[in-house]
Design a protein around this motif. Structure first.
Motif, short mmCIF file in Angstrom:
data_model
loop_
_atom_site.label_atom_id
_atom_site.label_comp_id
_atom_site.label_asym_id
_atom_site.label_seq_id
_atom_site.Cartn_x
_atom_site.Cartn_y
_atom_site.Cartn_z
N MET A 76 -14.48 0.11 -9.40
CA MET A 76 -13.85 -0.66 -8.31
C MET A 76 -14.56 -2.00 -8.12
SD MET A 76 -11.67 1.48 -7.84
CE MET A 76 -10.65 0.54 -6.74
N LEU B 217 0.50 -0.97 -5.61
CA LEU B 217 0.52 -0.76 -7.06
C LEU B 217 -0.71 0.01 -7.51
CD1 LEU B 217 1.95 -1.35 -9.67
CD2 LEU B 217 0.64 -3.44 -9.87
N LEU B 218 -1.86 -0.35 -6.97
CA LEU B 218 -3.08 0.37 -7.29
C LEU B 218 -2.95 1.83 -6.92
CD1 LEU B 218 -6.16 -1.79 -6.31
CD2 LEU B 218 -5.65 -0.77 -8.50
N ARG B 219 -2.36 2.08 -5.76
CA ARG B 219 -2.19 3.47 -5.34
C ARG B 219 -1.24 4.19 -6.28
NH1 ARG B 219 -3.33 6.89 -2.89
NH2 ARG B 219 -2.01 7.18 -1.08
N ALA B 220 -0.18 3.49 -6.70
CA ALA B 220 0.75 4.13 -7.63
C ALA B 220 0.07 4.40 -8.97
CB ALA B 220 1.98 3.23 -7.84
N ALA B 221 -0.83 3.51 -9.39
CA ALA B 221 -1.52 3.71 -10.66
C ALA B 221 -2.54 4.81 -10.57
CB ALA B 221 -2.19 2.40 -11.08
N GLY B 222 -2.86 5.28 -9.39
CA GLY B 222 -3.76 6.42 -9.30
C GLY B 222 -5.02 6.19 -8.51
N ALA B 223 -5.07 5.15 -7.69
CA ALA B 223 -6.26 4.96 -6.87
C ALA B 223 -6.12 5.79 -5.60
CB ALA B 223 -6.42 3.48 -6.52
N THR B 224 -7.17 6.56 -5.28
CA THR B 224 -7.14 7.33 -4.04
C THR B 224 -7.38 6.40 -2.86
OG1 THR B 224 -9.49 7.75 -4.18
CG2 THR B 224 -8.05 9.39 -5.17
N GLN C 288 -10.86 5.18 -2.84
CA GLN C 288 -11.19 4.13 -3.79
C GLN C 288 -10.72 2.76 -3.28
OE1 GLN C 288 -9.43 6.04 -7.27
NE2 GLN C 288 -11.37 5.85 -8.32
N ARG D 131 1.28 3.05 1.32
CA ARG D 131 1.93 4.07 0.49
C ARG D 131 2.35 3.47 -0.83
NH1 ARG D 131 5.62 4.40 4.27
NH2 ARG D 131 7.19 5.30 2.91
N PRO D 132 2.16 4.22 -1.91
CA PRO D 132 2.44 3.66 -3.24
C PRO D 132 3.89 3.22 -3.43
CG PRO D 132 1.81 5.98 -3.37
CD PRO D 132 1.60 5.57 -1.98
N VAL D 133 4.79 3.81 -2.70
CA VAL D 133 6.18 3.46 -2.89
C VAL D 133 6.46 2.01 -2.50
CG1 VAL D 133 6.90 4.17 -0.59
CG2 VAL D 133 8.51 4.31 -2.47
#
Lengths: 243, 793
Positions: free
Chosen positions: B1, B270-277, B280, B361-363
């Motif tokens: 990060m 986008l970061l959340r959609a890519a897999g960031a908790t 993070q 939210r990732p959406v």
């Protein structure tokens, strides 16, 4: 070889707070190694379907299972962990982190998981989409089509269970769009990748093994081994019925 | 990060520039003010001023010691009793120093009278003429030549003396009399100066007096109290300014960071959609804040101490800092503290922004809008309403219950600032109707640009509010605080005039008090009722354990066995109070009555109990039936030649109202300066950071056919509307705050004029308009018409 569904939706309903019901009792399964296109007139709920299937949105009722895990039962953190490893995304626009270079973007999901992919592997993914020479460039220096291809390279490296694509060719010219669709098709044929694509373009949908049609939140028929003409006829019929 | 954080910082350094400046400034202020504090608090006291060259000084007992069940309780005596004559006999070769009031009637400087033999101790040499030979001769330190005959004012009255010589001036200039005349003018021996070894002197003196050596001799310096005040003032001002600097840094950095995170909404999704908790994401935001903070805090804590000498000089020039300190402290703790504070401020400020970022939210990466929709989240509503209610309740309580406290800066300043802070928090809610009001005339008349501006200002309430809020703060803070300060100064002066209903005051002009001859002459003026006030103290034992010194005044109307106390001492009328007088004598006095509210002192006693001091002033009332002008003329004739001035009521009110040099006002100006610097940073930062959002709109306008002039006018008009909304809101808040204060002051001092300093307000509004119009014009110039794809934010 018996086909195993990698994503399964079961009686999924999605009602928004504004009163709009986007999906009503949708049940559908996507098999491993299949390329499915989801089509429908605008407002039919196809984006919502993709979002529910990918775990980006939570259905009001029903169940979604992905790679053996029930998404609807997972908390936010477990869902995130699943997203890292098992789900890939290609959006219509804004796929990449503007601050990172192409190769940093490709490696991002794995880095988030705490793993460091080897430089050679990253370069190989970029080479597979034809962008090995642009590894050090930021998204601001790449065209729309090139950005989509980097997103696909990212999916190639992560090798997820499913790749969800939301209108991947919507903002591209014909040639770039063909390149992207070709890459998606190759992923399915050569690596047994599963791809679920939402699109409104009959020509793009023709690349898929199966096309699902959605109207007013319900599945309204499908075509297996589609051609562009058959799709266009079916869509015209749907839209006429909708008026 | 961390890699991600650094990459983001490199790309979007403009967004972080504002935060950097705010943090660097905050650290620099902490370092500079900390250095000032270290200097003023840590510097040693001045060396002995009165007796620097005399190694051993013997003085009378100057402490009151009362036995309590906890042990002896000791406090310094207000009036010393002097050295007993018997003791002086035990040290025959010691010089008896007597310090008493003596000034030249025709001069204007402050002097004291001393015997000639104390001359070497006072550090003054003969410069011209000779020593006084007869008792009618004196040596002065200026204002006359040898051979002249001058009038000298002493405690007894005015007499003529011949100047025998002139001595060099000193800090405490003296008029030297012969030893015999000095003994007659002031029998009390104030100090015995001796050059013998201290041990020998102590043996001779025993316990009847104190022997002072070394730094202890400073106890006798007349400037001790003002020195302590100067030190306290500097400490207080530096401390308050420090506190405000830290607080406002946190606020500005928090707002800036929240704005920046809001702009990166989609990226975070986008970061959340890519897999960031969520964790993070939070850590990434903290990392960004820490990197910026480390750089900024380093710059600030290194540069800050260089500003400390300038601060100290500024304070000293206004007599608010010890002026004998010439070297700024070289301690390094302020720099370290400043660095740590910078990091701490950044992390604290970023807390909310980081938490909100982790909730994205990732959406939302799929959505088109670049900012979250709600301009007023629930937390802001709660905080704003809570602050507003607190401020209003405080104002009501002060107005109804305790209006006197409204004149105290420490009371109303926080309430005013709370009100303004509440307005800033709630501003987005009222921006839309205000903007609509402001732009209604332009909708029809302004052509295409007018229509666009009206629509933009009302629809994007968040953007307008982001610009209007700093303007609101920049205009309301000085307008409200400076006007309130002026109002309370006027009210205090009027209240002072009301609580002392004498028609005339006679006050000394550079002497220690009114001499006896003058007092008699004043009383002899026909048609005047004269009371002389002697300032003194009494000591009471509270709760059987603590000795408290209370200011008291000698009033001739009070009998020798009685006292007039404040109501809250806990006694009833007729009770007997055990107390000690200013020179330590224990006595018991009967409570005669209570003091009225707003009195300037804590007790009245008889003049004899008030002790040996000279009256500090005389109150003169014109007897009904006498001609006030004749009385005034007679008073002025009586006071002539006695170094005293006659002051009428009107003079007093006018003088008090213009006296603005208090420490608390200086503190107010300093705090105001710091606050305004920060609001300006916030204003500039909002304009710079909001530029990319507006760039898209302007691109569209140009593509649609608007020429450069129209686009520029649109940009300017948009900014001006936001500034206008800010000014309107500032006027509303200031009006509310000042009305509340006016109502409170009504009961204390009657209607007080609302004296708004329009020059300051005009200057501030002008500065806001200038920044809001010049900056967008500059930014507009530098953006090209063609653009690449939508992914370049």
């Amino acid at each position: 070889m018996p086909s195993v569904p990698v994503v399964e939706l079961s009686e999924v309903t999605r009602r928004f707070a504004t009163g709009v019901t986007a999906l009503t009792g949708v049940s559908v399964a996507f098999d491993t190694g299949s390329f499915t296109a989801v089509m429908g007139p605008s407002g039919s709920g196809k984006s919502t379907l993709l979002q529910c299937a990918a775990g980006l949105d939570r259905p009001t009722s029903g169940r979604v299972t992905l790679a053996g895990q029930e998404l609807t039962a997972l908390g936010e953190r477990r869902l995130t962990l699943l997203r890292r490893e098992r789900i890939g995304f290609v959006f219509q626009s804004f796929n990449l982190m503007p601050a990172l270079t192409a190769e940093q973007n490709v490696a991002l999901p794995l880095r988030l998981a705490g793993r460091r992919p080897r430089r050679s592997e990253v370069r190989a993914s970029l080479a597979a989409v034809g962008l090995a020479d642009r590894a050090g460039h930021r998204p601001g220096e790449l065209s729309g089509g090139q950005q989509q291809r980097v997103a696909i390279a990212r999916a190639l490296l992560t090798a997820p269970a499913v790749v969800f694509a939301d209108e991947p060719t919507g903002a591209l010219d014909r040639n770039s769009g063909e390149q992207v669709l070709r890459l998606l098709r190759d992923m399915v044929d050569q690596r047994r990748q599963t791809v679920v694509m939402v699109t409104h373009d009959a020509h793009a949908a023709a690349y898929a093994d199966r096309v699902l049609f959605l109207t007013d939140g319900r599945i309204d028929g499908q075509i297996v081994a589609p051609t562009a003409e058959a799709i266009m006829i079916h869509m015209a019929r749907l839209e006429a019925a909708a008026c | 990060m961390l890699t991600l954080a650094v990459a983001t910082l490199r790309l979007r350094w403009r967004s972080f520039a504002g935060m950097f400046v705010a943090l660097a400034l905050g650290s620099a202020l902490v370092a500079a003010l900390g250095q000032v504090l270290a200097t003023t608090a840590g510097a040693p006291d001045r060396g002995p001023q009165r007796y620097p060259d005399v190694p051993v000084v013997v003085v009378g007992v100057d402490e009151l010691s009362v036995p309590t069940w906890r042990g002896p309780e000791t406090v310094p005596l207000a009036q010393s009793r002097g050295v007993p004559a018997a003791l002086a006999a035990r040290l025959p070769d010691a010089v008896a120093d007597r310090v008493f009031p003596a000034t030249l009637a025709a001069a204007s400087d402050r002097t004291v009278g001393r015997p000639w033999s104390a001359r070497p101790a006072a550090g003054q040499r003969l410069v011209a003429g000779r020593a006084p030979a007869t008792d009618d001769e004196i040596v002065v330190s200026g204002g006359a030549r040898p051979g002249e005959r001058v009038q000298v004012v002493t405690a007894a009255g005015v007499r003529a003396y011949t100047v025998a010589g002139v001595s060099s001036p000193a800090r405490e200039s003296s008029v030297f009399f012969t030893d015999a005349r000095a003994a007659k003018l002031s029998p009390r021996i104030d100090a015995l100066l001796t050059w013998r070894p201290a041990a020998e002197v102590r043996a001779a003196v025993g316990a009847d007096a104190r022997v002072l050596v070394g730094a202890e001799r400073s106890r006798l310096d007349p400037n001790r109290e003002s020195d302590a005040d100067a030190r306290n003032n500097a400490n207080t001002i530096a401390g308050i300014a420090l506190g405000f600097a830290i607080f406002i840094s946190i606020a500005v950095v928090a707002a800036t960071f929240a704005f920046a995170v809001g702009q990166r909404h989609r990226e975070i999704a986008l970061l959340r959609a890519a897999g960031a908790t969520p964790g993070q994401i939070r850590r990434m935001i903290y990392a960004e804040a820490l990197v910026v903070a480390t750089l900024a805090a380093t710059v600030g804590s290194v540069a800050g101490p260089y500003a400390a000498p300038a601060f100290l000089d500024w304070l000293t020039a206004r007599h608010m800092a010890p002026d004998w300190i010439d070297a700024v402290s070289d301690s390094t703790w302020p720099a370290y503290l400043a660095f740590a504070t910078g990091l701490f401020v950044a992390l604290l400020a970023v807390l909310t922004a980081a938490w909100r970022a982790s909730r994205v939210r990732p959406v939302e990466a799929l959505r088109e809008s670049s900012m979250p929709a709600r301009p007023m989240p629930l937390s802001r509503w709660l905080l704003g309403l809570g602050t507003l209610v607190t401020a209003l309740v405080c104002m009501a309580v002060i107005a109804v219950d305790d209006p006197d406290s409204a004149t105290n800066r420490k009371t109303y300043m926080p309430v005013l600032m709370l009100l303004i802070a509440a307005a800033a928090l709630l501003a987005p809610a009222v921006v839309r109707p205000t903007a609509k009001l402001l732009t209604r005339p332009f909708e029809r008349m302004g052509g295409a640009v007018g229509m666009l501006v009206a629509a933009a200002a009302t629809s994007s309430a968040r953007r307008t509010a982001a610009l209007a809020t700093p303007v609101l703060l920049t205009v309301a803070l000085p307008a409200a605080l400076l006007t309130a300060s002026a109002m309370t100064d006027t009210a205090k002066a009027a209240a002072g005039a009301r609580s002392m209903p004498a028609d005339y005051l006679v006050v000394p002009d550079g002497t220690a008090g009114l001499d006896a001859e003058l007092a008699a002459r004043l009383r002899a003026v026909p048609g005047a009722d004269v009371s002389t006030i002697v300032e003194s103290s009494v000591y009471t034992l509270e709760g059987e354990t603590v000795l408290i010194q209370r200011p008291a005044e000698g009033l001739p109307s009070v009998p020798d066995d009685a006292i007039v106390t404040e109501a809250d001492w806990g006694y009833d009328v007729g009770d007997t109070v055990r107390l000690w007088l200013a020179d330590g004598t224990e006595t018991r006095l009967r409570v005669l009555r209570f003091l009225p509210a707003g009195a300037a002192t804590a007790a009245y006693v008889s003049p004899r109990n008030a002790g040996a001091g000279l009256p500090s002033r005389a109150l003169v009332d014109v007897r009904p039936g006498s001609d006030p002008e004749a009385v005034e003329a007679a008073l002025r004739r009586a006071a002539a030649g006695h170094r005293a001035t006659v002051v009428s009521k009107a003079d007093r009110v006018a003088a008090a109202a213009t006296g603005r040099a208090g420490a608390s006002r200086l503190g107010l100006l300093m705090v105001l300066g710091i606050l305004l610097t920060y609001t300006t940073i916030a204003l500039v930062n909002t304009l710079v950071m909001g530029a990319p959002d507006r760039a898209g709109e302007r691109r569209t306008m140009r593509l649609l056919g608007a020429d450069r002039g129209q686009v520029l006018r649109y940009a300017l008009a948009e900014s001006l509307v936001a500034v206008g909304v800010g000014v309107i809101l500032a006027a509303a808040v200031t009006g509310t705050a000042l009305s509340g204060l006016w109502v409170a002051l009504l009961r204390v001092a009657g209607p007080v004029p609302l004296d708004v300093s329009w020059t300051v307000v005009g200057a501030v509004v002008g500065a806001c308009v200038l920044i809001a119009t010049v900056l967008p014009a500059l930014l507009e110039r530098s953006s090209p018409i063609a653009s690449d794809s939508a992914s370049a934010p």
